[in-house]
Design an enzyme around this catalytic site. Structure first.
Site, PDB file in Angstrom:
ATOM      1  N   HIS A 171      -0.837   4.276  -0.136  1.00  0.00           N
ATOM      2  CA  HIS A 171      -0.099   3.050   0.176  1.00  0.00           C
ATOM      3  C   HIS A 171      -0.565   1.878  -0.679  1.00  0.00           C
ATOM      4  CE1 HIS A 171      -3.469   2.378   3.186  1.00  0.00           C
ATOM      5  NE2 HIS A 171      -3.384   1.168   2.645  1.00  0.00           N
ATOM      6  N   ASP A 214      -1.296  -9.303   1.353  1.00  0.00           N
ATOM      7  CA  ASP A 214      -1.062  -9.071   2.776  1.00  0.00           C
ATOM      8  C   ASP A 214      -2.024  -9.875   3.641  1.00  0.00           C
ATOM      9  OD1 ASP A 214      -3.337  -7.573   2.080  1.00  0.00           O
ATOM     10  OD2 ASP A 214      -2.224  -5.702   2.037  1.00  0.00           O
ATOM     11  N   ASP A 266      -3.785   7.571   1.415  1.00  0.00           N
ATOM     12  CA  ASP A 266      -2.419   8.085   1.554  1.00  0.00           C
ATOM     13  C   ASP A 266      -1.473   7.460   0.532  1.00  0.00           C
ATOM     14  OD1 ASP A 266      -2.139   5.530   2.524  1.00  0.00           O
ATOM     15  OD2 ASP A 266      -1.449   6.103   4.526  1.00  0.00           O
ATOM     16  N   GLU A 285       3.044   1.470   4.078  1.00  0.00           N
ATOM     17  CA  GLU A 285       2.601   2.790   4.516  1.00  0.00           C
ATOM     18  C   GLU A 285       3.613   3.868   4.108  1.00  0.00           C
ATOM     19  OE1 GLU A 285      -0.317   2.830   5.596  1.00  0.00           O
ATOM     20  OE2 GLU A 285      -0.749   1.402   7.188  1.00  0.00           O
TER      21      GLU A 285
END
Length: 270
Positions: A143, A72, A141, A148
């Site tokens: 990801h 990314d 979380d 996400e």
């Protein structure tokens, strides 16, 4: 799925680095058929990168015939910015090993057409026959990359809006000022990661324990994108003891037992 449980972060990093080195050596890559490696950023892989640099300097593994694709990059952040993932990779890894600059691939978050940039990236991955080993880390979380919660599990490289939780978490790299953190990023998709021949995820720390539970014991759901790794035939999670705190005792003992003969990183490199 394999779960390699190590006592601490340093042990996780050493095991992961030796595993990557062993895969590269076993492939015996050439300029015509390079080994294709997917690379993450963030704090999780830093120790692994340091260990890989050490293995490279000792002559145990070479990156001359390795091609990399990063997961990314932030949108709108100049690549020379100290917190761009371009800077991260060169400062923490690429500039310390024998990789060729033309063999490194990082998404351009300043491209005039971001959709075209994402499509180009996917096509370039395909041109190499796919990624041999995709390394990664996860957020609290769950990801993967910037996929996400709620991301499609078949998603490909695209632009994503970052959640408030991710922006707050990443603000530690931007003087703890959430207003300095880019709000969007380009990211490979969950499907892009799962298309790799092999996937290795590093999970460390108590704050990742809930995510590891969902990765290993939970159901497959877009709300915990790491759970998609359950569908991969060659998925590996390397974690420390702190990250296992929400696993069932039976699960912990099962993986400790079946991987008992594979926990020494030195044994991975023949």
């Amino acid at each position: 799925m394999r779960l390699i449980i190590q006592p601490d972060y340093q042990s996780v990093s050493q095991w992961a680095a030796h595993y990557v080195a062993a895969k590269i050596k076993a492939a015996n890559p050439t300029p015509e058929k390079p080994f294709v490696l997917g690379c993450p950023t963030g704090s999780s892989p830093l120790g692994m990168y340091k260990a890989l640099i050490d293995l490279n300097k000792k002559g145990i593994v070479s990156f001359q015939n390795v091609v990399t694709f990063n997961m990314d990059e932030y949108v709108g952040l100049p690549k020379e910015h100290p917190e761009s993932y371009y800077s991260f990779m060169w400062n923490n890894f690429f500039s310390h090993i024998d990789i060729k600059k033309e063999n490194t691939n990082i998404l351009n978050g300043n491209a005039p057409d971001l959709d075209a940039e994402c499509a180009r990236y996917e096509e370039k991955i395909k041109s190499y026959g796919g990624i041999d080993l995709f390394m990664g880390g996860i957020g609290p979380d769950g990801h993967i990359a910037f996929n996400e919660p709620g991301s499609s599990l078949t998603s490909r490289t695209r632009q994503k809006t970052l959640t408030t939780d991710t922006i707050i978490a990443n603000s530690r790299f931007f003087d703890n000022d959430i207003n300095k953190v880019p709000k969007t990023a380009l990211t490979v998709g969950v499907g892009t990661v799962l298309s790799a021949k092999e996937v290795m995820i590093i999970v460390n720390g108590h704050n990742k324990a809930r995510a590891l539970y969902h990765a290993v014991e939970g159901s497959i759901t877009q709300m915990w994108t790491i759970s998609a790794l359950q569908m991969h035939e060659k998925g590996i999670i390397v974690c420390d003891d702190a990250a296992t705190e929400e696993l069932k005792v039976g699960t912990y003992r099962y993986f400790k037992d079946i991987e008992a003969g594979h926990l020494d990183p030195e044994s991975l490199i023949k």
